[in-house]
Design a protein around this motif. Structure first.
Motif, PDB file in Angstrom:
ATOM      1  N   LEU A   1       0.855  -1.313  -0.017  1.00  0.00           N
ATOM      2  CA  LEU A   1       0.051   0.047   0.011  1.00  0.00           C
ATOM      3  C   LEU A   1       0.753   1.154   0.056  1.00  0.00           C
ATOM      4  CD1 LEU A   1      -2.930   1.047   0.214  1.00  0.00           C
ATOM      5  CD2 LEU A   1      -2.813   0.969   2.568  1.00  0.00           C
ATOM      6  N   MET A   2       1.925   1.319   0.954  1.00  0.00           N
ATOM      7  CA  MET A   2       2.922   2.380   0.666  1.00  0.00           C
ATOM      8  C   MET A   2       3.397   2.415  -0.433  1.00  0.00           C
ATOM      9  SD  MET A   2       6.326   3.022   2.919  1.00  0.00           S
ATOM     10  CE  MET A   2       7.205   1.625   2.173  1.00  0.00           C
ATOM     11  N   VAL A   3       3.840   1.631  -1.295  1.00  0.00           N
ATOM     12  CA  VAL A   3       4.555   1.644  -2.712  1.00  0.00           C
ATOM     13  C   VAL A   3       3.326   2.187  -3.852  1.00  0.00           C
ATOM     14  CG1 VAL A   3       5.257   0.456  -4.392  1.00  0.00           C
ATOM     15  CG2 VAL A   3       6.149  -0.033  -2.279  1.00  0.00           C
ATOM     16  N   ALA A   4       2.140   2.004  -3.530  1.00  0.00           N
ATOM     17  CA  ALA A   4       1.125   2.363  -4.368  1.00  0.00           C
ATOM     18  C   ALA A   4       0.861   3.987  -4.156  1.00  0.00           C
ATOM     19  CB  ALA A   4      -0.243   1.495  -4.175  1.00  0.00           C
ATOM     20  N   PHE A   5       0.932   4.310  -2.871  1.00  0.00           N
ATOM     21  CA  PHE A   5       0.580   5.674  -2.468  1.00  0.00           C
ATOM     22  C   PHE A   5       1.968   6.410  -2.971  1.00  0.00           C
ATOM     23  CE2 PHE A   5      -2.603   4.668   0.964  1.00  0.00           C
ATOM     24  CZ  PHE A   5      -3.586   4.997   0.038  1.00  0.00           C
ATOM     25  N   LEU A   6       3.147   5.855  -2.865  1.00  0.00           N
ATOM     26  CA  LEU A   6       4.236   6.629  -3.055  1.00  0.00           C
ATOM     27  C   LEU A   6       4.322   6.895  -4.675  1.00  0.00           C
ATOM     28  CD1 LEU A   6       7.172   5.005  -0.969  1.00  0.00           C
ATOM     29  CD2 LEU A   6       6.489   7.429  -1.041  1.00  0.00           C
ATOM     30  N   LEU A   7       3.903   5.746  -5.340  1.00  0.00           N
ATOM     31  CA  LEU A   7       3.690   6.051  -6.916  1.00  0.00           C
ATOM     32  C   LEU A   7       3.046   7.081  -7.475  1.00  0.00           C
ATOM     33  CD1 LEU A   7       3.692   2.194  -8.096  1.00  0.00           C
ATOM     34  CD2 LEU A   7       5.694   4.272  -8.614  1.00  0.00           C
ATOM     35  N   LEU A   8       1.694   7.244  -6.670  1.00  0.00           N
ATOM     36  CA  LEU A   8       0.511   8.125  -6.997  1.00  0.00           C
ATOM     37  C   LEU A   8       0.941   9.740  -6.444  1.00  0.00           C
ATOM     38  CD1 LEU A   8      -2.717   6.409  -6.167  1.00  0.00           C
ATOM     39  CD2 LEU A   8      -1.837   6.967  -8.347  1.00  0.00           C
ATOM     40  N   PHE A   9       1.646   9.622  -5.323  1.00  0.00           N
ATOM     41  CA  PHE A   9       1.561  11.104  -4.929  1.00  0.00           C
ATOM     42  C   PHE A   9       3.108  11.355  -4.599  1.00  0.00           C
ATOM     43  CE2 PHE A   9      -2.138   9.656  -2.955  1.00  0.00           C
ATOM     44  CZ  PHE A   9      -3.073  10.235  -3.776  1.00  0.00           C
ATOM     45  N   ALA A  10       3.965  10.901  -4.681  1.00  0.00           N
ATOM     46  CA  ALA A  10       5.514  11.236  -4.539  1.00  0.00           C
ATOM     47  C   ALA A  10       6.139  11.362  -5.936  1.00  0.00           C
ATOM     48  CB  ALA A  10       6.281  10.306  -3.688  1.00  0.00           C
ATOM     49  N   TYR A  11       5.731  10.973  -6.804  1.00  0.00           N
ATOM     50  CA  TYR A  11       6.628  11.244  -8.180  1.00  0.00           C
ATOM     51  C   TYR A  11       5.600  11.820  -8.966  1.00  0.00           C
ATOM     52  CZ  TYR A  11       9.832   7.699  -6.309  1.00  0.00           C
ATOM     53  OH  TYR A  11      10.797   7.151  -5.366  1.00  0.00           O
TER      54      TYR A  11
END
Length: 147
Positions: free
Chosen positions: A137-147
């Motif tokens: 879930l953390m990787v999914a949110f990082l892909l959506l909002f951090a990059y």
């Protein structure tokens, strides 16, 4: 045959008055003035396309993802696809948790005297399975909002 082709050509040259003359400006279209609604010399095909354009464009605009360039659109699509693929790990965590507690029930049924020790192992297995789901879930949110 000849008269029907002449009539079809005349109808195509005259055009049909569009049902909707005003367009809704959006960031998907370049500008309302740059794209003619259809005048006297417009083809019937273009006017039919313009008549259905608001019905087709409405679901696209309601999603809230508007990209100004092709590169931004490809990047946004890649982010969403990557986040969707990253959430597959959540299904694996659910299967792992189900397996851990299923094994707890099976072990307790076979030997009720080891219930407390098996429960401790089950909680440890639950924590590990849940941690992998949270990482996904953390990787999914990082892909959506951090990059």
């Amino acid at each position: 045959m000849l008269t029907s082709s002449k009539v079809a050509g005349a109808v195509a040259r005259m055009g049909v008055k569009p049902a909707m003359t005003a367009r809704i400006p959006s960031s998907i279209m370049r500008s309302a003035a740059a794209q003619p609604v259809g005048g006297r010399n417009a083809l019937l095909l273009n006017q039919a396309r313009n008549a259905f354009a608001p019905a087709i464009r409405a679901p696209i605009q309601s999603r809230g993802v508007v990209a100004e360039t092709a590169v931004a659109a490809i990047l946004a699509a890649g982010k969403m696809q990557g986040a969707g693929l990253a959430t597959i790990g959540l299904a694996g965590a659910g299967v792992g948790i189900g397996t851990v507690f299923g094994a707890l029930i099976n072990g307790t049924a076979r030997n009720p005297a080891l219930r407390s020790q098996l429960f401790q192992y089950a909680i440890l297995g639950f924590a590990f399975a849940e941690a992998t789901g949270l990482f996904a879930l953390m990787v999914a949110f990082l892909l959506l909002f951090a990059y």
